[in-house]
Scaffold this motif. Structure first.
Motif, short mmCIF file in Angstrom:
data_model
loop_
_atom_site.label_atom_id
_atom_site.label_comp_id
_atom_site.label_asym_id
_atom_site.label_seq_id
_atom_site.Cartn_x
_atom_site.Cartn_y
_atom_site.Cartn_z
N PRO A 58 0.83 -1.21 0.00
CA PRO A 58 0.00 0.00 0.00
C PRO A 58 0.87 1.26 0.00
N ASP A 59 0.28 2.39 -0.37
CA ASP A 59 0.99 3.66 -0.33
C ASP A 59 1.54 3.89 1.07
N GLY A 60 2.77 4.39 1.15
CA GLY A 60 3.38 4.69 2.43
C GLY A 60 4.08 3.51 3.08
N TRP A 61 4.04 2.34 2.45
CA TRP A 61 4.70 1.14 2.98
C TRP A 61 5.93 0.85 2.13
N TYR A 62 6.96 0.29 2.76
CA TYR A 62 8.18 -0.10 2.08
C TYR A 62 8.10 -1.58 1.74
N SER A 63 8.59 -1.95 0.56
CA SER A 63 8.61 -3.34 0.13
C SER A 63 10.00 -3.92 0.36
N HIS A 64 10.05 -5.12 0.94
CA HIS A 64 11.32 -5.81 1.13
C HIS A 64 11.04 -7.31 1.28
N ASN A 65 11.67 -8.12 0.43
CA ASN A 65 11.55 -9.59 0.48
C ASN A 65 10.10 -10.06 0.59
N SER A 66 9.24 -9.61 -0.27
CA SER A 66 7.84 -10.02 -0.35
C SER A 66 7.02 -9.65 0.88
N ARG A 67 7.51 -8.71 1.67
CA ARG A 67 6.72 -8.20 2.80
C ARG A 67 6.68 -6.69 2.70
N CYS A 68 5.69 -6.11 3.36
CA CYS A 68 5.52 -4.66 3.39
C CYS A 68 5.76 -4.17 4.81
N PHE A 69 6.44 -3.02 4.94
CA PHE A 69 6.77 -2.47 6.25
C PHE A 69 6.39 -1.00 6.30
N THR A 70 5.96 -0.54 7.46
CA THR A 70 5.73 0.87 7.69
C THR A 70 6.18 1.23 9.09
N VAL A 71 6.74 2.42 9.23
CA VAL A 71 7.15 2.92 10.54
C VAL A 71 6.05 3.85 11.03
N VAL A 72 5.53 3.58 12.22
CA VAL A 72 4.47 4.40 12.80
C VAL A 72 5.13 5.35 13.80
N ASN A 73 4.98 6.64 13.56
CA ASN A 73 5.69 7.66 14.34
C ASN A 73 4.85 8.17 15.52
N THR A 74 4.10 7.26 16.14
CA THR A 74 3.33 7.58 17.34
C THR A 74 3.82 6.67 18.45
N ALA A 75 4.28 7.26 19.55
CA ALA A 75 4.80 6.46 20.66
C ALA A 75 3.66 5.82 21.45
N THR A 76 3.77 4.53 21.68
CA THR A 76 2.78 3.79 22.45
C THR A 76 3.44 2.56 23.06
N ASP A 77 2.74 1.89 23.97
CA ASP A 77 3.30 0.67 24.55
C ASP A 77 3.25 -0.45 23.50
N TRP A 78 3.97 -1.53 23.77
CA TRP A 78 4.11 -2.63 22.82
C TRP A 78 2.76 -3.25 22.46
N ALA A 150 10.24 -7.87 28.69
CA ALA A 150 9.83 -8.98 27.81
C ALA A 150 9.59 -8.60 26.35
N CYS A 151 9.85 -7.35 25.94
CA CYS A 151 9.59 -6.95 24.55
C CYS A 151 10.84 -6.36 23.91
N SER A 161 17.47 -4.59 21.68
CA SER A 161 17.48 -4.74 23.14
C SER A 161 16.07 -5.09 23.59
N ASN A 162 15.94 -5.45 24.85
CA ASN A 162 14.61 -5.69 25.38
C ASN A 162 14.31 -4.66 26.46
N TYR A 163 13.01 -4.39 26.64
CA TYR A 163 12.57 -3.32 27.52
C TYR A 163 11.18 -3.64 28.03
N PRO A 164 10.71 -2.98 29.09
CA PRO A 164 9.34 -3.26 29.55
C PRO A 164 8.31 -2.94 28.46
#
Length: 180
Positions: A58-78, A150-151, A161-164
């Protein structure tokens, strides 16, 4: 109604076959140092786009190895990050190889972030990816107590790294564009 169901199944099968063929073609023809470019996204001069000829993301997603990725610039818990990714038909991203981790670091840097949640979590003394990928590749920079941390999160300058899980952080979603 039966015709619609049959056509849907056939379409999914055809798309899955196309995905397998594309993945084989990509593995054979994409140079190791190439950097995929998102469809209709900003173009960076250093980026090459050999994979963009078959970009189904979709628009705004990056393509890599047959998967799509997007970075969400809103901070939230895991947990909330995973819920948001699920609402997009995705999961928090997994990093299954050194090349994929380097790609995730690059797209995170492009939006001026130094870290982002990944989909790694610890359950019953075992690390796993929320999207079901095997946790075989590991790129730990530091690993704190997994009982209270654990995340996993990505660092753009070094390994993860891992973090709460309750801490707020931006995050990366990943999905398969061909899933039905």
């Amino acid at each position: 109604m039966k015709t619609v169901v049959v056509l849907s199944v056939l379409l999914c099968a055809a798309i899955a076959e196309m995905e397998a063929e594309l993945k084989n073609d990509e593995e054979e023809s994409v140079p190791e140092d190439s950097v995929p470019v998102p469809r209709n996204g900003p173009v960076f001069e250093e980026a090459e786009a050999p994979e963009s000829r078959f970009n189904f993301c979709p628009d705004g997603w990056y393509s890599h190895n047959s998967r799509c990725f997007t970075v969400v610039n809103t901070a939230t818990d895991w947990y909330t990050a995973e819920e948001h990714c699920t609402s997009l038909g995705a999961h928090l991203a997994s990093a299954t190889s050194a090349r994929e981790y380097a790609f995730l670091q690059e797209i995170t840097k492009r939006v001026d972030l130094s870290s982002a949640w990944l989909g790694g979590f610890r359950l019953q003394s075992r690390w796993m990816w929320i999207d079901g990928q095997g946790f075989y590749y590991q790129k730990w920079y530091s690993q704190a107590s997994s009982s209270s941390y654990a995340c996993t999160y990505l660092n753009t300058g070094y390994g993860w790294s891992n973090y709460p899980c309750t801490s707020a952080r931006r995050f990366i979603c990943s999905k398969n564009p061909f899933s039905c």
